[in-house]
Enzyme design. Structure first.
Site, mmCIF file in Angstrom:
data_model
loop_
_atom_site.group_PDB
_atom_site.id
_atom_site.type_symbol
_atom_site.label_atom_id
_atom_site.label_comp_id
_atom_site.label_asym_id
_atom_site.label_seq_id
_atom_site.Cartn_x
_atom_site.Cartn_y
_atom_site.Cartn_z
ATOM 1 C CG HIS A 166 -1.868 -1.095 1.330
ATOM 2 N ND1 HIS A 166 -1.749 -2.110 2.240
ATOM 3 C CD2 HIS A 166 -2.993 -1.357 0.626
ATOM 4 C CE1 HIS A 166 -2.768 -2.949 2.095
ATOM 5 N NE2 HIS A 166 -3.531 -2.531 1.129
ATOM 6 C CE LYS A 188 -1.598 -9.318 -2.537
ATOM 7 N NZ LYS A 188 -2.881 -9.987 -2.235
ATOM 8 C CB SER A 204 -1.395 -10.444 1.307
ATOM 9 O OG SER A 204 -2.711 -10.668 1.764
ATOM 10 C CB SER A 205 -4.112 -7.058 4.812
ATOM 11 O OG SER A 205 -3.834 -5.837 4.185
#
Ligand code: PAF
Length: 281
Positions: A37, A149, A185-186
């Site tokens: 991000h 992604k 990725s979170s």
């Protein structure tokens, strides 16, 4: 940096930006921000005069058995990251602010949303398209930045922007990876250490397939099968799909003659991870 919860305040702030003839970069997110991000915000910062970030865990894109309640959230930490990367405003609405009606209208994306991730996540891309349409409406004319992604998401959002004539330039940005290759990725926070190690098989399988294409492999089905076999050879992986697909239509590619999208999804414990790579012969 301003943090606002209402659509009205966000619109007023962004209208004022445009009234000063300043360009706007917009980064829609679901929060729990990571370096991927941050790279979107940095790019938005570099290419625009002002930057807005939205943080909203969108219930419409989660299936009934998915991780909506458990999805990681940390607005305070996210706001610090946004500020340090130079964002001007964070829009962090409540669910009631975004969806005042208990039965919100929804965009139906159709066939493109039923492929790849859509096969096991029915309705997911309708939920993504609906919230992104609302966010584009709230943001107004801007450049909007999304990570590659989520390759299918990017295809859906580009189509959405065209279909509804949003005055938004959709900018796809490269995947950001950890030093060992795992795509950020979170959802990586769900991984136990052994699962995290096992998840490296995704990138390895894609790398091997890309090497095979470089060495002359052109059979799309064989490429996809080899990726699937490589991932399935990892005992901690539960494969969802592996495809060699057209990057625009997401249909399976029989012979790799132009750019092809190699895309995978697999479960490692509680985490469903996706990854992809575009190859060109
Ligand atoms: O990629 C995401 O974080 C989300 O799917 C998005 C685009 C912000 C919509 O909720």
């Amino acid at each position: 940096m301003k943090i606002v919860e209402t659509i009205a305040e966000t619109r007023a702030f962004l209208d004022a930006v445009r009234a000063q003839h300043r360009s706007l970069g917009f980064v829609p997110t679901m929060g729990y921000l990571h370096d991927g991000h941050a790279s979107l915000i940095r790019r938005a910062r570099a290419e625009n005069d002002a930057v807005a970030v939205s943080i909203f865990v969108n219930p419409l894109q989660f299936g009934a058995n998915e991780d909506l309640a458990a999805y990681p959230r940390d607005l305070e930490r996210d706001a610090k990251l946004c500020e340090s990367e130079g964002a001007d405003i964070v829009f962090a609405p409540s669910v009631a602010e975004m969806y005042p009606s208990p039965n919100p209208f929804s965009i139906v994306v159709g066939d493109i949303g039923n492929k790849l991730c859509g096969r096991t996540r029915p309705g997911h891309f309708d939920g993504v398209a609906t919230v992104v349409a609302k966010l584009f409406n709230i943001a107004g004319p801007c450049r909007a930045y999304f990570g590659a992604k989520d390759a299918q998401q990017l295809v859906v959002i580009r189509r959405l922007a065209r279909a509804f004539d949003f005055p938004v330039e959709v900018v796809g940005c490269p995947i950001v990876r950890e030093a060992d290759g795992l795509a950020m990725s979170s959802r990586n926070v769900y991984l136990e250490p052994a699962e995290r190690e096992a998840a490296l098989v995704l990138k390895r399988a894609l790398d091997e397939a890309a090497a095979a294409v470089r060495q002359g492999e052109r059979d799309g089905r064989r490429i996809a099968e080899d990726i699937a076999a490589r991932i399935s050879s990892e005992p901690r992986a539960r494969l969802d799909y592996a495809v060699c697909a057209d990057p625009e239509t997401l249909d399976d590619v029989e012979r790799v003659e132009g750019a092809a999208l190699l895309a995978v999804a697999a479960w490692f414990g509680k985490a469903r991870l996706i990854d992809n790579m575009t190859v060109t012969p």
